[in-house]
Scaffold this motif. Structure first.
Motif, mmCIF file in Angstrom:
data_model
loop_
_atom_site.group_PDB
_atom_site.id
_atom_site.type_symbol
_atom_site.label_atom_id
_atom_site.label_comp_id
_atom_site.label_asym_id
_atom_site.label_seq_id
_atom_site.Cartn_x
_atom_site.Cartn_y
_atom_site.Cartn_z
ATOM 1 N N GLY A 9 0.779 -1.226 0.000
ATOM 2 C CA GLY A 9 0.000 0.000 0.000
ATOM 3 C C GLY A 9 0.809 1.272 0.000
ATOM 4 O O GLY A 9 0.235 2.370 0.023
ATOM 5 N N LYS A 10 2.130 1.167 -0.054
ATOM 6 C CA LYS A 10 2.985 2.356 -0.036
ATOM 7 C C LYS A 10 3.732 2.490 -1.354
ATOM 8 O O LYS A 10 4.160 1.496 -1.948
ATOM 9 C CB LYS A 10 3.987 2.272 1.114
ATOM 10 C CG LYS A 10 3.325 2.243 2.489
ATOM 11 C CD LYS A 10 4.362 2.155 3.597
ATOM 12 C CE LYS A 10 3.686 2.116 4.966
ATOM 13 N NZ LYS A 10 4.665 2.011 6.068
ATOM 14 N N GLY A 128 -5.599 10.219 -2.964
ATOM 15 C CA GLY A 128 -6.479 9.717 -1.915
ATOM 16 C C GLY A 128 -6.140 8.295 -1.508
ATOM 17 O O GLY A 128 -6.169 7.952 -0.320
ATOM 18 N N LEU A 129 -5.813 7.455 -2.492
ATOM 19 C CA LEU A 129 -5.432 6.075 -2.173
ATOM 20 C C LEU A 129 -4.105 6.013 -1.446
ATOM 21 O O LEU A 129 -3.923 5.202 -0.526
ATOM 22 C CB LEU A 129 -5.366 5.253 -3.462
ATOM 23 C CG LEU A 129 -6.706 4.805 -4.051
ATOM 24 C CD1 LEU A 129 -6.491 4.151 -5.412
ATOM 25 C CD2 LEU A 129 -7.398 3.826 -3.111
ATOM 26 N N GLU A 130 -3.173 6.862 -1.842
ATOM 27 C CA GLU A 130 -1.872 6.848 -1.176
ATOM 28 C C GLU A 130 -1.964 7.329 0.265
ATOM 29 O O GLU A 130 -1.106 7.004 1.092
ATOM 30 C CB GLU A 130 -0.881 7.715 -1.969
ATOM 31 C CG GLU A 130 -0.499 7.089 -3.316
ATOM 32 C CD GLU A 130 0.398 7.977 -4.146
ATOM 33 O OE1 GLU A 130 0.612 9.145 -3.740
ATOM 34 O OE2 GLU A 130 0.903 7.518 -5.192
ATOM 35 N N ASP A 131 -3.017 8.096 0.576
ATOM 36 C CA ASP A 131 -3.240 8.506 1.964
ATOM 37 C C ASP A 131 -3.924 7.413 2.781
ATOM 38 O O ASP A 131 -3.967 7.499 4.014
ATOM 39 C CB ASP A 131 -4.102 9.779 2.010
ATOM 40 C CG ASP A 131 -3.345 10.985 1.466
ATOM 41 O OD1 ASP A 131 -2.097 10.960 1.479
ATOM 42 O OD2 ASP A 131 -4.018 11.946 1.031
ATOM 43 N N HIS A 132 -4.485 6.427 2.106
ATOM 44 C CA HIS A 132 -5.143 5.305 2.790
ATOM 45 C C HIS A 132 -4.475 4.009 2.333
ATOM 46 O O HIS A 132 -4.969 3.297 1.464
ATOM 47 C CB HIS A 132 -6.647 5.285 2.472
ATOM 48 C CG HIS A 132 -7.386 6.482 2.959
ATOM 49 N ND1 HIS A 132 -7.406 7.673 2.263
ATOM 50 C CD2 HIS A 132 -8.113 6.684 4.097
ATOM 51 C CE1 HIS A 132 -8.136 8.566 2.934
ATOM 52 N NE2 HIS A 132 -8.567 7.992 4.050
ATOM 53 N N THR A 133 -3.344 3.743 2.917
ATOM 54 C CA THR A 133 -2.558 2.576 2.508
ATOM 55 C C THR A 133 -3.293 1.270 2.771
ATOM 56 O O THR A 133 -3.039 0.264 2.104
ATOM 57 C CB THR A 133 -1.212 2.569 3.242
ATOM 58 O OG1 THR A 133 -1.452 2.588 4.670
ATOM 59 C CG2 THR A 133 -0.377 3.789 2.872
ATOM 60 N N GLU A 134 -4.228 1.274 3.747
ATOM 61 C CA GLU A 134 -4.953 0.036 4.038
ATOM 62 C C GLU A 134 -5.853 -0.362 2.869
ATOM 63 O O GLU A 134 -6.143 -1.548 2.686
ATOM 64 C CB GLU A 134 -5.777 0.185 5.322
ATOM 65 C CG GLU A 134 -7.011 1.084 5.219
ATOM 66 C CD GLU A 134 -6.688 2.565 5.306
ATOM 67 O OE1 GLU A 134 -7.626 3.374 5.248
ATOM 68 O OE2 GLU A 134 -5.486 2.897 5.417
ATOM 69 N N VAL A 135 -6.286 0.635 2.076
ATOM 70 C CA VAL A 135 -7.084 0.335 0.881
ATOM 71 C C VAL A 135 -6.175 -0.056 -0.273
ATOM 72 O O VAL A 135 -6.414 -1.055 -0.969
ATOM 73 C CB VAL A 135 -7.954 1.544 0.495
ATOM 74 C CG1 VAL A 135 -8.750 1.246 -0.779
ATOM 75 C CG2 VAL A 135 -8.896 1.912 1.637
ATOM 76 N N ASP A 137 -3.393 -1.346 -0.174
ATOM 77 C CA ASP A 137 -2.745 -2.623 0.095
ATOM 78 C C ASP A 137 -3.544 -3.800 -0.468
ATOM 79 O O ASP A 137 -3.026 -4.906 -0.581
ATOM 80 C CB ASP A 137 -2.554 -2.783 1.609
ATOM 81 C CG ASP A 137 -1.747 -4.025 1.954
ATOM 82 O OD1 ASP A 137 -0.787 -4.331 1.217
ATOM 83 O OD2 ASP A 137 -2.076 -4.702 2.944
ATOM 84 N N SER A 146 -11.697 2.278 -6.715
ATOM 85 C CA SER A 146 -11.617 3.715 -6.445
ATOM 86 C C SER A 146 -11.938 4.531 -7.690
ATOM 87 O O SER A 146 -12.613 5.562 -7.614
ATOM 88 C CB SER A 146 -10.225 4.079 -5.915
ATOM 89 O OG SER A 146 -9.964 3.416 -4.695
#
Length: 341
Positions: A9-10, A128-135, A137, A146
């Motif tokens: 996720g990163k 937005g996805l990079e701010d929510h690594t749990e998604v 991932d 997304s």
């Protein structure tokens, strides 16, 4: 073009072109790592270069370059999917809906997005996805979800804009106030271009048709994701795709409802125009009948025969005018009483 490798996720700090990214990915052993390549209005040559490194199908590449494709989901191999979505955005100056396209190539370790037009800026989706690594991932399907969610959310915004315009026309047409065979003007509460009601209704129905072509075919691909008919989609991801599919169906139903309302408004408008034209014809006929009486009397006494009565009468002229006035006044009151004037 924005290219990145994601691990757990990163985003990995790996500054390279797509071919180098593929080489870097080949050395990564963790199965959750994947590449996301985002392209805006790519040329055929650019797509061909990317297609060589990811073994993309030639037909899918052609569809990704041409921005007038129908929304669809196709499988070209066991681990390769191709998804097309139509994007929409509202142009305030012209009160019109413009369309674009997003083509998504999906594999077990890559996502390639090719966007045409100004709708659904995927840079914001990526941030937005990079701010929510749990998604993020969750892998490539998280990106697809997304993107679909972003596109369908914009559909709802466009639907709100069109619904305001449809409600404005509907309230004006069914209010029964004023004339309908006149030019309408745009206002802050009713931002529709100048023109007659028929032109405004036609304009909106054309926008509805464009809207329907974008939303209607998209329902089937989203339902396939939601119902587990696409290999690789987890049970947890199916719930998210069901939410997006439900929103898409809801938007489509709103479009159908607005289109039906416009058709009803058009029928009512035609009925009002017919009634108004009949009223106008009755008024014209009444005034013609009133004018016919003095015209007939003046025509008779304008024939200038030698032996016509009242020609030498001292009060003939005022009597003739009096008869004309009395006849016109009588006809006017009769037509007024009957509602013709």
């Amino acid at each position: 073009m924005d290219c990145a490798v994601y691990r757990e996720g990163k985003r990995l700090h790996y500054d390279a072109e797509p071919p180098d990214l593929c080489a870097a990915l080949a050395s990564v052993t963790k199965p959750e790592d994947f590449v996301w390549i985002g392209m805006h209005e790519p040329s055929y040559e650019e797509m061909t270069e990317v297609a060589k490194d990811f073994s993309l199908h030639r037909l899918a590449v052609e569809d990704a370059v041409q921005d007038h494709q129908r929304p669809k989901l196709e499988r070209f191999s066991d681990d390769s999917l191709f998804l097309v979505l139509k994007t929409l955005w509202y142009v305030e100056e012209h009160s019109a809906v413009e369309t674009g396209q997003i083509a998504i190539f999906l594999g077990h370790n890559y996502v390639i997005t090719a966007r045409h037009g100004e709708g659904a800026d995927l840079r914001e989706t990526r941030r937005g996805l990079e701010d929510h690594t749990e998604v993020l991932d969750r892998g490539p399907f998280a990106v697809v979800y997304s993107v679909c969610d972003r596109v369908v959310d914009e559909y709802e915004v466009i639907a709100d804009e069109l619904e305001n315009q449809v409600d404005g026309i509907d309230s004006e047409v069914f209010s029964g106030k004023g004339r309908v065979i006149e030019h309408a003007t745009a206002s802050d509460s009713n931002p529709i271009p100048q023109g007659s009601y028929e032109q405004r209704i036609y304009h909106l129905k054309r926008e509805m048709a464009e809207f329907r072509r974008a939303v209607g075919p998209l329902r089937d691909p989203l339902l396939k994701f939601a119902q587990g008919q696409v290999p690789g989609v987890s049970r947890e991801a199916e719930a998210f795709f069901r939410d997006v599919a439900d929103h898409a169906v809801r938007v489509y139903e709103r479009v159908e409802s607005m289109d039906s309302l416009l058709s009803s408004a058009h029928d009512a408008l035609m009925a009002r125009i017919s009634v108004q034209q009949n009223n106008d014809m009755r008024k014209i006929s009444a005034w013609v009948a009133i004018a016919a009486v003095p015209t007939m009397i003046a025509g008779i006494y304008g024939m200038n025969f030698n032996n016509m009565p009242e020609l030498n009468w001292e009060y003939g002229y005022p009597a003739c005018l009096s008869v004309m006035a009395a006849a016109c006044l009588t006809l006017y009151r009769l037509f007024k009483h009957s509602g013709w004037l």
